[in-house]
Write a protein that holds these residues in place. Structure first.
Motif, PDB file in Angstrom:
ATOM      1  N   VAL A   1       8.541 -24.336 -11.284  1.00  0.00           N
ATOM      2  CA  VAL A   1       9.905 -25.115 -11.544  1.00  0.00           C
ATOM      3  C   VAL A   1      10.830 -24.073 -10.013  1.00  0.00           C
ATOM      4  O   VAL A   1      11.053 -24.578  -9.262  1.00  0.00           O
ATOM      5  CB  VAL A   1      10.670 -24.771 -12.476  1.00  0.00           C
TER       6      VAL A   1
ATOM      7  N   GLU B   1      14.645 -28.954 -15.527  1.00  0.00           N
ATOM      8  CA  GLU B   1      13.817 -28.485 -15.976  1.00  0.00           C
ATOM      9  C   GLU B   1      13.744 -26.860 -16.899  1.00  0.00           C
ATOM     10  O   GLU B   1      13.252 -26.654 -17.487  1.00  0.00           O
ATOM     11  CB  GLU B   1      12.401 -29.008 -15.165  1.00  0.00           C
TER      12      GLU B   1
ATOM     13  N   ARG C   1      16.300 -32.998 -11.483  1.00  0.00           N
ATOM     14  CA  ARG C   1      15.691 -32.634 -12.142  1.00  0.00           C
ATOM     15  C   ARG C   1      14.865 -31.247 -12.186  1.00  0.00           C
ATOM     16  O   ARG C   1      14.971 -30.442 -13.426  1.00  0.00           O
ATOM     17  CB  ARG C   1      14.356 -33.274 -12.006  1.00  0.00           C
ATOM     18  N   ASN C   2      14.630 -30.483 -11.181  1.00  0.00           N
ATOM     19  CA  ASN C   2      14.081 -29.138 -11.325  1.00  0.00           C
ATOM     20  C   ASN C   2      14.995 -28.266 -12.201  1.00  0.00           C
ATOM     21  O   ASN C   2      14.724 -27.475 -12.546  1.00  0.00           O
ATOM     22  CB  ASN C   2      13.582 -28.685 -10.000  1.00  0.00           C
TER      23      ASN C   2
ATOM     24  N   SER D   1       5.735 -22.504 -16.718  1.00  0.00           N
ATOM     25  CA  SER D   1       6.017 -24.412 -15.821  1.00  0.00           C
ATOM     26  C   SER D   1       7.483 -22.870 -14.937  1.00  0.00           C
ATOM     27  O   SER D   1       8.118 -23.981 -14.265  1.00  0.00           O
ATOM     28  CB  SER D   1       6.764 -24.472 -17.143  1.00  0.00           C
TER      29      SER D   1
ATOM     30  N   TYR E   1      13.441 -25.027 -20.154  1.00  0.00           N
ATOM     31  CA  TYR E   1      12.231 -23.862 -20.178  1.00  0.00           C
ATOM     32  C   TYR E   1      13.444 -22.409 -20.370  1.00  0.00           C
ATOM     33  O   TYR E   1      12.545 -21.966 -21.385  1.00  0.00           O
ATOM     34  CB  TYR E   1      11.779 -24.075 -18.944  1.00  0.00           C
TER      35      TYR E   1
END
Length: 318
Positions: free
Chosen positions: A44, A268, A264-265, A40, A272
Motif C-alpha cells: 500500500v 486499506e 481506497r489505498n 500488505s 491494516y
C-alpha cells in the motif's frame, strides 16, 4: 535491580513506540498473520507513492492544457477585432502577440515533471515538440510563395496534418506510442491519454501559427489577405476550444480514478494498521501504569538497599 531496570527500559520503549517488544511471546511464535499485514502495508505504501507521482503528472498536464486553452480564449477575440478593423498597425501588433504566444504554448506542452515529459508518449526523456521558433521557421518555409490567406491556410494544414509531413518529422519529437500505464492500485492502472501530436493540439497550434506568421512578413503589404488570415486563425481557435475542453475532460476522468485509488489505498492502510495494532499494539494507559509501578519498585529497592548497606553491629547495639 538489573531485572527491574530491563523491565523499565522495555516498558518505556513500548510506551514510546506503541508496539510490544517481545514479538515471539506476543504472537506465540506464529508470525504468519503479522508478516502478511506487513507485506500488505509495504504494498500500500508503494501504491501511495505511485499515486502521488501519477497525480502530480496528471495535474501538471491539466495545468498545461489549461494554460493553452486560456491563451487561445484570450487571443481569439483580439484576432477577430484585428480582422474586422483591417488596420495595419493593429494586425501587426496582434500578430506579434500571437507569435509570442505560439512559443508559450509550445513551452507549456514541453513541460516536464521529475524529469519526465508529459506529452511525448513513451518518449519521456525529451521534449515532445521542437521549439516554437524552430517550428515557425519550418512553417514559413512551407508557405513560401503563397500569396493568399487560403493558400497559406492550406499549406499550414498540410504541414501539420500530412502523415510523415513537416509536423511529424520536424515538429513532434515524441513517440508514436503512449506513455506506459501508471500503476495506481493492485491490478489497476491509469493511462495518460494525451500526446502533443493529438489532432486537437495540432489544430490549436495551427491557429497560433497562422496568426503569428504575419509578424514574420507573410502577406506583407496585402492588408485584405492579412485580415482574412487573421479571421481564419480566429476560426481555428474558436473551433478547437470545445475540443480542448473534451481533451481536458478525458484527462480529468483519469485524475478522478487516481484520486479514488488514493482514497481506497488510504482506507486499506488504516485497516491494516488497525489489524497490526491489534496483534502487537500496546495499551498506552496500561503501559504507563506498569511503567509507574516498576519505577516505584526501583525506588523502593534503592531505599531498602541503602538502609541495608548502612546497618552495622555497633549501630544495632546502640
Amino acid at each position: 535491580s538489573a531485572g527491574l531496570k530491563n523491565e523499565l527500559t522495555r516498558l518505556g520503549t513500548e510506551l514510546t513506540t506503541g508496539t510490544k517488544q517481545d514479538l515471539v511471546k506476543t504472537l506465540a511464535g506464529d508470525f504468519g498473520p503479522f508478516a502478511a499485514i506487513e507485506r500488505s502495508l509495504t504494498a500500500v505504501a508503494a501504491y501511495t507513492t505511485a499515486n502521488a507521482e501519477a497525480g502530480g503528472m496528471l495535474s501538471a498536464a491539466q495545468l498545461a492544457l489549461g494554460n493553452v486553452q486560456d491563451m487561445a480564449q484570450g487571443l481569439s477575440p483580439a484576432l477577430l477585432t484585428a480582422a474586422n478593423a483591417r488596420d495595419v498597425t493593429l494586425i501587426g501588433a496582434t500578430s506579434e502577440n500571437a507569435r509570442q504566444q505560439f512559443n508559450a504554448v509550445v513551452s507549456s506542452l514541453n513541460v516536464q515533471v521529475a524529469g519526465r515529459s508529459l506529452f511525448g508518449g513513451a518518449a519521456t526523456d525529451r521534449p515532445p515538440l521542437a521549439t516554437g521558433e524552430a517550428m515557425m521557421a519550418e512553417i514559413l518555409t512551407s508557405v513560401a510563395g503563397e500569396t493568399s490567406a487560403a493558400g497559406i491556410s492550406a499549406a499550414v494544414d498540410a504541414w501539420f496534418d500530412t502523415p510523415g509531413g513537416g509536423f511529424e518529422t520536424l515538429g513532434y519529437l515524441g513517440s508514436d506510442n503512449d506513455m506506459g500505464p501508471l500503476v495506481i492500485a493492485d491490478d489497476e492502472t491509469a493511462d495518460v491519454p494525451v500526446r502533443a501530436d493529438d489532432a486537437v493540439i495540432r489544430d490549436t497550434l495551427k491557429g497560433f501559427a497562422l496568426a503569428g506568421m504575419i509578424a514574420k512578413g507573410v502577406l506583407s503589404g496585402n492588408i485584405e489577405e492579412q485580415a482574412a488570415l487573421m479571421g481564419t486563425a480566429a476560426e481555428h481557435m474558436l473551433t478547437t476550444d470545445g475540443k480542448v475542453t473534451n481533451l481536458r475532460a478525458r484527462l480529468g476522468a483519469v485524475e478522478a480514478r487516481v484520486d479514488g485509488a488514493q482514497a481506497r489505498n488510504a482506507a486499506e492502510a488504516a485497516a491494516y494498521e488497525l489489524a497490526r495494532n491489534e496483534l502487537i499494539g500496546v495499551d498506552p494507559y496500561q503501559a504507563a501504569s506498569k511503567l509507574e509501578a516498576v519505577y516505584a519498585q526501583i525506588e523502593t529497592l534503592y531505599t531498602v538497599t541503602a538502609r541495608i548497606s548502612g546497618l552495622t553491629f555497633t549501630d544495632y547495639m546502640r
